[in-house]
Design a protein around this motif. Structure first.
Motif, PDB file in Angstrom:
ATOM      1  N   SER A 203       0.789  -1.087  -0.090  1.00 32.88           N
ATOM      2  CA  SER A 203      -0.130   0.065  -0.004  1.00 32.88           C
ATOM      3  C   SER A 203       0.847   1.237   0.027  1.00 32.88           C
ATOM      4  O   SER A 203       2.152   1.110   0.400  1.00 32.88           O
ATOM      5  CB  SER A 203      -0.851  -0.050   1.385  1.00 32.88           C
ATOM      6  OG  SER A 203      -0.283   0.084   2.451  1.00 32.88           O
ATOM      7  N   TRP A 204       0.385   2.451  -0.494  1.00 28.09           N
ATOM      8  CA  TRP A 204       0.854   3.527  -0.602  1.00 28.09           C
ATOM      9  C   TRP A 204       0.188   4.684  -0.469  1.00 28.09           C
ATOM     10  O   TRP A 204      -1.274   4.557  -1.073  1.00 28.09           O
ATOM     11  CB  TRP A 204       1.722   3.627  -2.058  1.00 28.09           C
ATOM     12  CG  TRP A 204       2.445   4.736  -2.255  1.00 28.09           C
ATOM     13  CD1 TRP A 204       1.998   5.783  -3.324  1.00 28.09           C
ATOM     14  CD2 TRP A 204       3.781   5.078  -1.731  1.00 28.09           C
ATOM     15  NE1 TRP A 204       3.151   6.569  -3.430  1.00 28.09           N
ATOM     16  CE2 TRP A 204       4.029   6.225  -2.420  1.00 28.09           C
ATOM     17  CE3 TRP A 204       4.494   4.658  -0.904  1.00 28.09           C
ATOM     18  CZ2 TRP A 204       5.348   7.011  -2.281  1.00 28.09           C
ATOM     19  CZ3 TRP A 204       5.753   5.260  -0.457  1.00 28.09           C
ATOM     20  CH2 TRP A 204       6.178   6.392  -1.248  1.00 28.09           C
ATOM     21  N   VAL A 205       0.529   5.729   0.245  1.00 20.79           N
ATOM     22  CA  VAL A 205      -0.383   6.946   0.075  1.00 20.79           C
ATOM     23  C   VAL A 205       0.389   8.136  -0.762  1.00 20.79           C
ATOM     24  O   VAL A 205       1.672   8.398  -0.378  1.00 20.79           O
ATOM     25  CB  VAL A 205      -0.604   7.515   1.530  1.00 20.79           C
ATOM     26  CG1 VAL A 205      -1.478   8.660   1.769  1.00 20.79           C
ATOM     27  CG2 VAL A 205      -1.262   6.427   2.512  1.00 20.79           C
ATOM     28  N   GLN A 206      -0.350   8.696  -1.424  1.00 17.96           N
ATOM     29  CA  GLN A 206       0.424   9.604  -2.409  1.00 17.96           C
ATOM     30  C   GLN A 206      -0.537  10.934  -2.200  1.00 17.96           C
ATOM     31  O   GLN A 206      -1.765  10.818  -2.552  1.00 17.96           O
ATOM     32  CB  GLN A 206       0.351   9.160  -3.687  1.00 17.96           C
ATOM     33  CG  GLN A 206       0.977  10.062  -5.028  1.00 17.96           C
ATOM     34  CD  GLN A 206       2.501  10.175  -4.727  1.00 17.96           C
ATOM     35  OE1 GLN A 206       3.069   9.193  -4.651  1.00 17.96           O
ATOM     36  NE2 GLN A 206       3.035  11.212  -4.960  1.00 17.96           N
ATOM     37  N   ALA A 207       0.358  12.046  -2.206  1.00 23.00           N
ATOM     38  CA  ALA A 207      -0.399  13.535  -2.490  1.00 23.00           C
ATOM     39  C   ALA A 207      -0.413  13.853  -4.071  1.00 23.00           C
ATOM     40  O   ALA A 207       0.766  13.860  -4.684  1.00 23.00           O
ATOM     41  CB  ALA A 207       0.648  14.560  -1.755  1.00 23.00           C
ATOM     42  N   VAL A 208      -1.613  14.264  -4.409  1.00 23.82           N
ATOM     43  CA  VAL A 208      -1.865  14.492  -5.718  1.00 23.82           C
ATOM     44  C   VAL A 208      -2.533  15.707  -5.774  1.00 23.82           C
ATOM     45  O   VAL A 208      -3.412  16.221  -4.965  1.00 23.82           O
ATOM     46  CB  VAL A 208      -2.374  13.521  -6.749  1.00 23.82           C
ATOM     47  CG1 VAL A 208      -1.568  12.265  -6.698  1.00 23.82           C
ATOM     48  CG2 VAL A 208      -3.828  13.036  -6.119  1.00 23.82           C
ATOM     49  N   SER A 209      -2.414  16.315  -7.182  1.00 25.53           N
ATOM     50  CA  SER A 209      -3.414  17.322  -7.504  1.00 25.53           C
ATOM     51  C   SER A 209      -3.699  16.680  -8.933  1.00 25.53           C
ATOM     52  O   SER A 209      -2.991  16.795  -9.998  1.00 25.53           O
ATOM     53  CB  SER A 209      -3.087  18.892  -7.812  1.00 25.53           C
ATOM     54  OG  SER A 209      -3.808  19.567  -8.435  1.00 25.53           O
ATOM     55  N   ALA A 210      -4.923  16.113  -9.138  1.00 24.80           N
ATOM     56  CA  ALA A 210      -5.290  15.351 -10.383  1.00 24.80           C
ATOM     57  C   ALA A 210      -5.397  16.518 -11.493  1.00 24.80           C
ATOM     58  O   ALA A 210      -5.257  16.305 -12.512  1.00 24.80           O
ATOM     59  CB  ALA A 210      -6.602  14.638 -10.167  1.00 24.80           C
ATOM     60  N   LEU A 211      -5.955  17.554 -10.964  1.00 27.07           N
ATOM     61  CA  LEU A 211      -6.113  18.755 -11.804  1.00 27.07           C
ATOM     62  C   LEU A 211      -4.951  19.371 -12.615  1.00 27.07           C
ATOM     63  O   LEU A 211      -4.739  19.624 -13.448  1.00 27.07           O
ATOM     64  CB  LEU A 211      -6.862  20.030 -11.200  1.00 27.07           C
ATOM     65  CG  LEU A 211      -7.631  21.135 -12.027  1.00 27.07           C
ATOM     66  CD1 LEU A 211      -8.615  20.422 -12.808  1.00 27.07           C
ATOM     67  CD2 LEU A 211      -8.284  22.034 -11.208  1.00 27.07           C
ATOM     68  N   ARG A 212      -3.920  19.564 -11.620  1.00 26.47           N
ATOM     69  CA  ARG A 212      -2.622  19.999 -12.183  1.00 26.47           C
ATOM     70  C   ARG A 212      -1.693  18.943 -12.721  1.00 26.47           C
ATOM     71  O   ARG A 212      -0.721  19.244 -13.196  1.00 26.47           O
ATOM     72  CB  ARG A 212      -1.919  20.919 -11.110  1.00 26.47           C
ATOM     73  CG  ARG A 212      -2.646  22.053 -10.760  1.00 26.47           C
ATOM     74  CD  ARG A 212      -1.784  22.863  -9.680  1.00 26.47           C
ATOM     75  NE  ARG A 212      -2.638  24.010  -9.270  1.00 26.47           N
ATOM     76  CZ  ARG A 212      -2.041  24.968  -8.325  1.00 26.47           C
ATOM     77  NH1 ARG A 212      -0.841  24.568  -7.654  1.00 26.47           N
ATOM     78  NH2 ARG A 212      -2.606  26.188  -7.786  1.00 26.47           N
ATOM     79  N   GLY A 213      -2.032  17.762 -12.089  1.00 27.11           N
ATOM     80  CA  GLY A 213      -1.087  16.691 -12.512  1.00 27.11           C
ATOM     81  C   GLY A 213      -0.126  16.342 -11.551  1.00 27.11           C
ATOM     82  O   GLY A 213       0.941  15.403 -11.722  1.00 27.11           O
ATOM     83  N   ASP A 214       0.358  17.081 -10.460  1.00 29.03           N
ATOM     84  CA  ASP A 214       1.193  17.021  -9.484  1.00 29.03           C
ATOM     85  C   ASP A 214       1.144  15.634  -8.878  1.00 29.03           C
ATOM     86  O   ASP A 214      -0.081  15.382  -8.437  1.00 29.03           O
ATOM     87  CB  ASP A 214       1.164  17.922  -8.347  1.00 29.03           C
ATOM     88  CG  ASP A 214       1.129  19.212  -9.062  1.00 29.03           C
ATOM     89  OD1 ASP A 214       1.819  19.739 -10.083  1.00 29.03           O
ATOM     90  OD2 ASP A 214       0.642  20.375  -8.356  1.00 29.03           O
ATOM     91  N   GLY A 215       2.092  14.756  -8.841  1.00 26.62           N
ATOM     92  CA  GLY A 215       2.108  13.743  -8.066  1.00 26.62           C
ATOM     93  C   GLY A 215       1.611  12.344  -8.609  1.00 26.62           C
ATOM     94  O   GLY A 215       1.370  11.200  -8.472  1.00 26.62           O
ATOM     95  N   VAL A 216       0.886  12.700 -10.013  1.00 32.58           N
ATOM     96  CA  VAL A 216       0.193  11.602 -10.695  1.00 32.58           C
ATOM     97  C   VAL A 216       1.253  10.743 -11.263  1.00 32.58           C
ATOM     98  O   VAL A 216       1.086   9.470 -10.948  1.00 32.58           O
ATOM     99  CB  VAL A 216      -0.653  12.147 -11.770  1.00 32.58           C
ATOM    100  CG1 VAL A 216      -1.282  11.194 -12.852  1.00 32.58           C
ATOM    101  CG2 VAL A 216      -1.836  12.872 -11.177  1.00 32.58           C
ATOM    102  N   GLN A 217       2.266  11.244 -12.049  1.00 37.85           N
ATOM    103  CA  GLN A 217       3.205  10.171 -12.345  1.00 37.85           C
ATOM    104  C   GLN A 217       3.887   9.318 -11.486  1.00 37.85           C
ATOM    105  O   GLN A 217       4.135   8.084 -11.706  1.00 37.85           O
ATOM    106  CB  GLN A 217       4.542  11.020 -13.131  1.00 37.85           C
ATOM    107  CG  GLN A 217       5.218  10.198 -13.965  1.00 37.85           C
ATOM    108  CD  GLN A 217       4.562   9.489 -14.899  1.00 37.85           C
ATOM    109  OE1 GLN A 217       3.774  10.006 -15.844  1.00 37.85           O
ATOM    110  NE2 GLN A 217       4.775   8.074 -15.150  1.00 37.85           N
TER     111      GLN A 217
END
Ligand code: GDP
Length: 177
Positions: free
Chosen positions: A152-166
Motif C-alpha cells: 500500500s502507498w499514500v500519495q499526495a496529488v493534484s489530479a487537476l494540475r497533474g502533481d504527484g500523478v506520475q
C-alpha cells in the motif's frame, strides 16, 4: 505488436473526489498525442469511465466507478477481476472525510480484494486549507492498519494540475507486477 501483460485497476472514491480527472490526467501523461477531455469541464462520474495506458510491457486497464452512495454497492462486482485499487480522497472536503474513510474501510475489508495492492490518493492538494497528506494518513490509519498483508502507498496529488500523478502510477506499476 508486442503482447502486453494486462492488468485491471479500479479507481474508487466518493463522488466528486476527482476520479475522472485523475484518469484523464493519467491518459494525458502516458500518451502525448492523447486529446482528452477538458479537465476543468469534467463532472462527477455516473456509471463507468474506462481508460487504458501502456507502461513498458504492461497495459493498465482502468475502471473509474461512480462514487454516489447508490453506486457504491456495485463496486464489489468488480473486485474479483482487479489487480490493484486506487482510492481517491478529496482532501479539501472536510465535511465528507469520515464518509470517505467509511467507504474505504468497507472496501478494504472485502475478502475479494485480499492482498490486492492499494494506493490511497490524497487529492486536491492544490487547494488552500486542504488536509495535508499526513492528516489524511492519520484519518485513514485504522482501516490501513487492519487490511492485512498487501502493498500500500499514500500519495499526495493534484489530479487537476497533474502533481504527484506520475509518481503514483510509477508506484502502482511496480506493485502490480
Ligand atoms: P469524480 O466524481 O470522482 O469522477 O470527480 P471528478 O473528476 O468529476 O472531479 C470533481 C470536481 O473536482 C471537478 O470539478 C474537478 O475539476 C475537481 N477536481 C478534481 N481533482 C481536482 C484537484 O486536484 N484540484 C482541484 N482544485 N479540483 C479538482
Amino acid at each position: 505488436m508486442c503482447q502486453r501483460d494486462q492488468y485491471f485497476v479500479l479507481i474508487l472514491g466518493l463522488d466528486n473526489a476527482g476520479k475522472t480527472t485523475f484518469l484523464e490526467q493519467t491518459k494525458t501523461k502516458s500518451n502525448k498525442n492523447y486529446q482528452g477531455m477538458n479537465l476543468a469541464k469534467i463532472t462527477s462520474t455516473v456509471g463507468l469511465n474506462i481508460g487504458k495506458i501502456d507502461v513498458g510491457t504492461s497495459r493498465l486497464n482502468f475502471w473509474d466507478l461512480g462514487g454516489q452512495e447508490e453506486l457504491q454497492s456495485l463496486w464489489d462486482k468488480y473486485y474479483v477481476e482487479s489487480h490493484a485499487v486506487i482510492f481517491i480522497v478529496d482532501s479539501s472536503d472536510r465535511d465528507r472525510i469520515e464518509e470517505s474513510r467509511d467507504a474505504f474501510e468497507k472496501m478494504v475489508m472485502n475478502d475479494n480484494l485480499a492482498g490486492v495492492p492499494l494506493m490511497l490518493l490524497a487529492n486536491k492538494q492544490d487547494l488552500d486549507g486542504c488536509l495535508k497528506v499526513t492528516e489524511v494518513k492519520t484519518i485513514f490509519n485504522s482501516p490501513l492498519q487492519c487490511m492485512g498483508q498487501r502493498e500500500s502507498w499514500v500519495q499526495a496529488v493534484s489530479a487537476l494540475r497533474g502533481d504527484g500523478v506520475q509518481e503514483g502510477i510509477d508506484w502502482l506499476v511496480e506493485a502490480i507486477k
